[in-house]
Design a protein around this motif. Structure first.
Motif, PDB file in Angstrom:
ATOM      1  N   LEU A   1      93.285  51.023  55.975  1.00 16.71           N
ATOM      2  CA  LEU A   1      93.274  52.308  56.145  1.00 16.71           C
ATOM      3  C   LEU A   1      92.280  52.868  57.915  1.00 16.71           C
ATOM      4  O   LEU A   1      91.187  52.261  57.744  1.00 16.71           O
ATOM      5  CB  LEU A   1      92.313  53.061  54.762  1.00 16.71           C
ATOM      6  CG  LEU A   1      91.812  54.554  55.034  1.00 16.71           C
ATOM      7  CD1 LEU A   1      93.331  55.886  55.358  1.00 16.71           C
ATOM      8  CD2 LEU A   1      91.826  55.373  54.328  1.00 16.71           C
ATOM      9  N   HIS A   2      92.389  53.734  58.573  1.00 19.42           N
ATOM     10  CA  HIS A   2      91.923  53.925  59.496  1.00 19.42           C
ATOM     11  C   HIS A   2      91.782  55.140  59.749  1.00 19.42           C
ATOM     12  O   HIS A   2      93.176  55.855  59.791  1.00 19.42           O
ATOM     13  CB  HIS A   2      91.418  53.375  60.166  1.00 19.42           C
ATOM     14  CG  HIS A   2      92.125  53.330  61.911  1.00 19.42           C
ATOM     15  ND1 HIS A   2      92.023  53.068  62.746  1.00 19.42           N
ATOM     16  CD2 HIS A   2      93.592  53.060  61.262  1.00 19.42           C
ATOM     17  CE1 HIS A   2      93.435  52.885  63.594  1.00 19.42           C
ATOM     18  NE2 HIS A   2      94.400  53.004  62.745  1.00 19.42           N
ATOM     19  N   PHE A   3      90.772  56.753  60.297  1.00 22.27           N
ATOM     20  CA  PHE A   3      91.360  57.906  60.840  1.00 22.27           C
ATOM     21  C   PHE A   3      91.790  57.393  62.010  1.00 22.27           C
ATOM     22  O   PHE A   3      90.506  57.286  63.425  1.00 22.27           O
ATOM     23  CB  PHE A   3      90.112  58.646  60.590  1.00 22.27           C
ATOM     24  CG  PHE A   3      90.350  58.732  59.156  1.00 22.27           C
ATOM     25  CD1 PHE A   3      91.044  59.483  58.348  1.00 22.27           C
ATOM     26  CD2 PHE A   3      89.557  58.040  58.270  1.00 22.27           C
ATOM     27  CE1 PHE A   3      90.581  59.690  56.882  1.00 22.27           C
ATOM     28  CE2 PHE A   3      90.147  58.332  57.016  1.00 22.27           C
ATOM     29  CZ  PHE A   3      90.268  58.665  56.003  1.00 22.27           C
ATOM     30  N   LEU A   4      92.274  59.427  62.548  1.00 22.01           N
ATOM     31  CA  LEU A   4      92.699  59.251  64.258  1.00 22.01           C
ATOM     32  C   LEU A   4      92.241  60.915  64.085  1.00 22.01           C
ATOM     33  O   LEU A   4      92.098  60.550  65.045  1.00 22.01           O
ATOM     34  CB  LEU A   4      94.379  59.261  64.310  1.00 22.01           C
ATOM     35  CG  LEU A   4      94.610  57.765  63.897  1.00 22.01           C
ATOM     36  CD1 LEU A   4      96.509  57.810  64.069  1.00 22.01           C
ATOM     37  CD2 LEU A   4      94.547  56.252  64.605  1.00 22.01           C
ATOM     38  N   ALA A   5      92.372  61.488  63.551  1.00 24.82           N
ATOM     39  CA  ALA A   5      91.718  63.183  64.012  1.00 24.82           C
ATOM     40  C   ALA A   5      90.826  63.439  62.347  1.00 24.82           C
ATOM     41  O   ALA A   5      90.665  62.790  61.360  1.00 24.82           O
ATOM     42  CB  ALA A   5      92.653  63.578  64.348  1.00 24.82           C
ATOM     43  N   ASP A   6      90.436  64.636  62.426  1.00 26.82           N
ATOM     44  CA  ASP A   6      89.739  64.926  62.119  1.00 26.82           C
ATOM     45  C   ASP A   6      90.710  65.701  61.151  1.00 26.82           C
ATOM     46  O   ASP A   6      91.198  66.665  61.307  1.00 26.82           O
ATOM     47  CB  ASP A   6      89.158  66.717  62.266  1.00 26.82           C
ATOM     48  CG  ASP A   6      88.204  66.521  60.461  1.00 26.82           C
ATOM     49  OD1 ASP A   6      88.284  66.753  59.833  1.00 26.82           O
ATOM     50  OD2 ASP A   6      87.136  67.758  61.256  1.00 26.82           O
ATOM     51  N   PRO A   7      90.845  65.557  59.544  1.00 30.88           N
ATOM     52  CA  PRO A   7      92.225  65.883  58.193  1.00 30.88           C
ATOM     53  C   PRO A   7      91.779  67.351  58.281  1.00 30.88           C
ATOM     54  O   PRO A   7      92.797  67.952  57.325  1.00 30.88           O
ATOM     55  CB  PRO A   7      91.153  65.499  57.038  1.00 30.88           C
ATOM     56  CG  PRO A   7      90.413  63.631  56.952  1.00 30.88           C
ATOM     57  CD  PRO A   7      90.209  64.294  58.571  1.00 30.88           C
ATOM     58  N   ALA A   8      90.685  67.991  58.692  1.00 24.87           N
ATOM     59  CA  ALA A   8      90.214  69.801  58.579  1.00 24.87           C
ATOM     60  C   ALA A   8      91.241  70.409  59.788  1.00 24.87           C
ATOM     61  O   ALA A   8      91.224  71.586  59.517  1.00 24.87           O
ATOM     62  CB  ALA A   8      88.648  69.514  58.362  1.00 24.87           C
ATOM     63  N   LYS A   9      91.597  69.508  60.495  1.00 23.13           N
ATOM     64  CA  LYS A   9      91.475  70.163  61.181  1.00 23.13           C
ATOM     65  C   LYS A   9      93.090  69.554  62.403  1.00 23.13           C
ATOM     66  O   LYS A   9      93.723  70.662  63.014  1.00 23.13           O
ATOM     67  CB  LYS A   9      90.587  70.239  63.235  1.00 23.13           C
ATOM     68  CG  LYS A   9      89.252  70.481  62.762  1.00 23.13           C
ATOM     69  CD  LYS A   9      88.832  70.189  64.035  1.00 23.13           C
ATOM     70  CE  LYS A   9      86.831  70.330  63.967  1.00 23.13           C
ATOM     71  NZ  LYS A   9      86.436  70.076  64.599  1.00 23.13           N
TER      72      LYS A   9
ATOM     73  N   PRO B   1      96.770  68.159  60.864  1.00 28.54           N
ATOM     74  CA  PRO B   1      97.921  67.915  59.207  1.00 28.54           C
ATOM     75  C   PRO B   1      97.324  66.902  58.788  1.00 28.54           C
ATOM     76  O   PRO B   1      97.540  65.620  59.211  1.00 28.54           O
ATOM     77  CB  PRO B   1      99.588  68.386  60.003  1.00 28.54           C
ATOM     78  CG  PRO B   1      99.307  68.632  61.250  1.00 28.54           C
ATOM     79  CD  PRO B   1      98.296  68.470  61.619  1.00 28.54           C
ATOM     80  N   LEU B   2      97.291  66.475  57.348  1.00 27.14           N
ATOM     81  CA  LEU B   2      96.597  65.185  56.788  1.00 27.14           C
ATOM     82  C   LEU B   2      96.909  64.396  57.302  1.00 27.14           C
ATOM     83  O   LEU B   2      96.620  62.958  57.940  1.00 27.14           O
ATOM     84  CB  LEU B   2      96.995  65.171  55.061  1.00 27.14           C
ATOM     85  CG  LEU B   2      96.060  64.016  54.620  1.00 27.14           C
ATOM     86  CD1 LEU B   2      94.812  63.975  54.988  1.00 27.14           C
ATOM     87  CD2 LEU B   2      96.665  64.418  52.892  1.00 27.14           C
ATOM     88  N   GLU B   3      98.917  63.957  57.454  1.00 27.73           N
ATOM     89  CA  GLU B   3      99.292  62.957  57.095  1.00 27.73           C
ATOM     90  C   GLU B   3      99.265  62.726  59.317  1.00 27.73           C
ATOM     91  O   GLU B   3      99.703  61.178  59.155  1.00 27.73           O
ATOM     92  CB  GLU B   3     100.939  63.099  57.377  1.00 27.73           C
ATOM     93  CG  GLU B   3     101.581  64.219  57.985  1.00 27.73           C
ATOM     94  CD  GLU B   3     101.793  65.439  57.303  1.00 27.73           C
ATOM     95  OE1 GLU B   3     102.099  66.457  57.925  1.00 27.73           O
ATOM     96  OE2 GLU B   3     101.053  65.527  56.837  1.00 27.73           O
ATOM     97  N   GLU B   4      98.516  63.673  59.922  1.00 28.87           N
ATOM     98  CA  GLU B   4      98.449  63.047  61.298  1.00 28.87           C
ATOM     99  C   GLU B   4      96.933  62.463  61.677  1.00 28.87           C
ATOM    100  O   GLU B   4      96.410  62.057  62.830  1.00 28.87           O
ATOM    101  CB  GLU B   4      98.564  64.167  62.813  1.00 28.87           C
ATOM    102  CG  GLU B   4     100.480  64.594  62.051  1.00 28.87           C
ATOM    103  CD  GLU B   4     100.858  65.852  63.063  1.00 28.87           C
ATOM    104  OE1 GLU B   4      99.395  66.734  64.083  1.00 28.87           O
ATOM    105  OE2 GLU B   4     101.441  66.418  63.570  1.00 28.87           O
ATOM    106  N   SER B   5      95.724  62.461  60.818  1.00 27.20           N
ATOM    107  CA  SER B   5      94.719  62.553  60.436  1.00 27.20           C
ATOM    108  C   SER B   5      94.430  60.820  60.522  1.00 27.20           C
ATOM    109  O   SER B   5      93.475  60.543  60.666  1.00 27.20           O
ATOM    110  CB  SER B   5      93.631  63.014  59.471  1.00 27.20           C
ATOM    111  OG  SER B   5      94.362  63.134  58.378  1.00 27.20           O
ATOM    112  N   TYR B   6      95.309  59.668  59.970  1.00 26.41           N
ATOM    113  CA  TYR B   6      94.660  58.203  59.169  1.00 26.41           C
ATOM    114  C   TYR B   6      96.075  57.554  59.800  1.00 26.41           C
ATOM    115  O   TYR B   6      97.658  58.443  59.515  1.00 26.41           O
ATOM    116  CB  TYR B   6      94.685  58.924  58.703  1.00 26.41           C
ATOM    117  CG  TYR B   6      95.553  58.783  56.434  1.00 26.41           C
ATOM    118  CD1 TYR B   6      96.010  57.410  56.024  1.00 26.41           C
ATOM    119  CD2 TYR B   6      95.623  60.173  56.039  1.00 26.41           C
ATOM    120  CE1 TYR B   6      96.660  57.658  55.602  1.00 26.41           C
ATOM    121  CE2 TYR B   6      96.721  60.371  55.674  1.00 26.41           C
ATOM    122  CZ  TYR B   6      97.769  59.394  55.095  1.00 26.41           C
ATOM    123  OH  TYR B   6      98.690  59.945  53.992  1.00 26.41           O
TER     124      TYR B   6
END
Length: 431
Positions: free
Chosen positions: A10-18, A20-25
């Protein structure tokens, strides 16, 4: 020269608060992480990448756990390691009765090295691979810390504390001596290997206007260094700042008038901020280090994460040893969740792990360098163990998705759940 690691990833690409969740990781149930010369080369599904590898390449396979970037601690005091869990005070009394006497010892370079060795070993065992660290007023404390961090090939940020008022004589410098010693340390250590420097006024009550202005001058002269200090941690502290700086429009304005806000400025705590202060932090691209363990231990208050997010403030986590009571970022996530529950707000596990990894990198202006598995990033990563204790092993049997696994790790996980820690693709802790 190629190292390959296989497992749940697992790793993150963007802030889940900003977004859509599926685009954040990115999550790979069976993934591969490819590393060359300590740098991430590629990450993806094992089924896609395994056929591209030469048969001679060794694959290290973690079969029960989660591979993810190393944790990033954006506020911690290494000289306070040996005074952790000091009883019964709130911030100002705690500093006077415990902190200052302990920090006196760090004029001794050898003592500093000994504590730095222990401190960094504890961080790595807890899965933390980068930290923004307070030294003491003594330049020897920073030399000692960087000496050990350099030996361990770590990406670490540290600075000499600036204090010229409202502190013991044995911990006091002057505006000019603080400037001169900080400048010399920047020249000696900043951007040497993986080390970076932070200009470090302790906080407004212990710094004269002249000293804060000299810190701003130093920051202007060295724009790639960091600014690291405390902000609005405790109500009595805030009232004291108002007494000392009556001409300023609040606590943050004291720093702002000395030109200390900016993309590499990290302010610890920010528990009691007005909307206008959050707006100013956001527009200046400054960051807040959210330190739930120490905020609870000292009774300082409950950080308003939603307020900070509303004004686009960069937020990350800090353990704040030694007012914080754990080196473990997993335990820190536990405390963070509970502070938000007490505010009648939710802290999603994806958001929490983002703040501990890519959020920390963004707060430190190091996105693309650390914090995720983007191509070209430094390969500092950890393996979290789903079977570290009988309790977590049994609880994990009932999970149906990665969100549940993350939440369980953040609620009952601690140092025991760090199976391995890697620095630049080399194992330094664990199996």
């Amino acid at each position: 020269m190629l190292k390959v690691f296989r497992g749940e990833l697992l790793h993150f690409l963007a802030d889940p608060a900003k977004v859509p969740l599926e685009e954040s990781y990115q999550y790979f149930e069976d993934g591969l992480l490819l590393i060359k010369n300590g740098i991430v080369e590629q990450v993806g599904d094992a089924a896609d990448l395994l056929p591209t590898l030469d048969e001679s390449v060794k694959v290290t396979h973690y079969r029960s756990g989660l591979i993810m970037p190393g944790f990033i601690d954006t506020h911690v005091h290494y000289p306070q390691t040996e005074m952790i869990a000091s009883y019964g005070e709130q911030l100002l009394e705690w500093l006077e009765n415990y902190t200052f006497p302990f920090e006196q010892q760090f004029s001794d370079f050898e003592h500093g090295k000994s504590v730095a060795e222990f401190f960094l070993t504890q961080l790595l065992a807890a899965g933390t691979t980068t930290a923004l660290v307070f030294g003491t007023v003594h330049k020897e404390s920073v030399d000692a810390f960087f000496t050990i961090a350099q030996q361990k090939k770590l990406r670490m940020i540290c600075g000499k504390v600036l204090m010229d008022q409202n502190c013991p004589d044995y911990l006091s410098d002057t505006a000019q001596s603080g400037y001169d010693e900080s400048k010399a340390l920047i020249e000696k250590w900043h951007n040497k290997d993986r080390l970076q420097y932070a200009i470090t006024p302790r906080f407004a009550p212990t710094c004269s206007k002249e000293q804060l202005d000299k810190a701003g001058q130093l920051l202007n002269e060295n724009p790639s260094v960091y600014l690291h200090t405390h902000l609005s941690e405790n109500q009595a502290e805030i009232a004291w700042v108002k007494e000392l700086y009556p001409e300023n429009d609040g606590y943050l304005d004291v720093y702002d008038k000395s030109k200390l806000l900016g993309r590499r400025s990290v302010f610890a705590h920010g528990v009691h901020l007005h909307d206008r202060e959050c707006q100013r932090l956001g527009e200046s691209h400054s960051a807040i280090a959210f330190c739930p363990s120490s905020n609870l231990f000292l009774g300082s208050g409950l950080f308003n994460l939603q307020q900070a997010q509303k004004f686009n403030v960069n937020v990350s986590y800090g353990t704040d040893i030694g007012a914080g009571t754990t080196f473990s970022m997993l335990s820190t996530l536990n405390e963070a969740y509970k502070t938000q529950q007490l505010r009648s707000e939710k802290l999603d596990p994806f958001q929490s792990f983002y703040l501990a990894t890519l959020g920390g990198a963004r707060a430190l202006d190091l996105e693309g360098v650390i914090g995720n598995f983007s191509q070209g990033a430094e390969a500092d990563f950890i393996v979290l163990d789903y079977n570290a204790t009988p309790l977590i092993e049994r609880r994990m049997r009932h999970c149906t998705n990665v969100s549940e696994k993350l939440f369980i790790l953040s609620m009952i996980g601690d140092e025991r759940h760090i199976k391995s820690t890697y620095i630049m693709g080399e194992k330094v802790v664990g199996l």
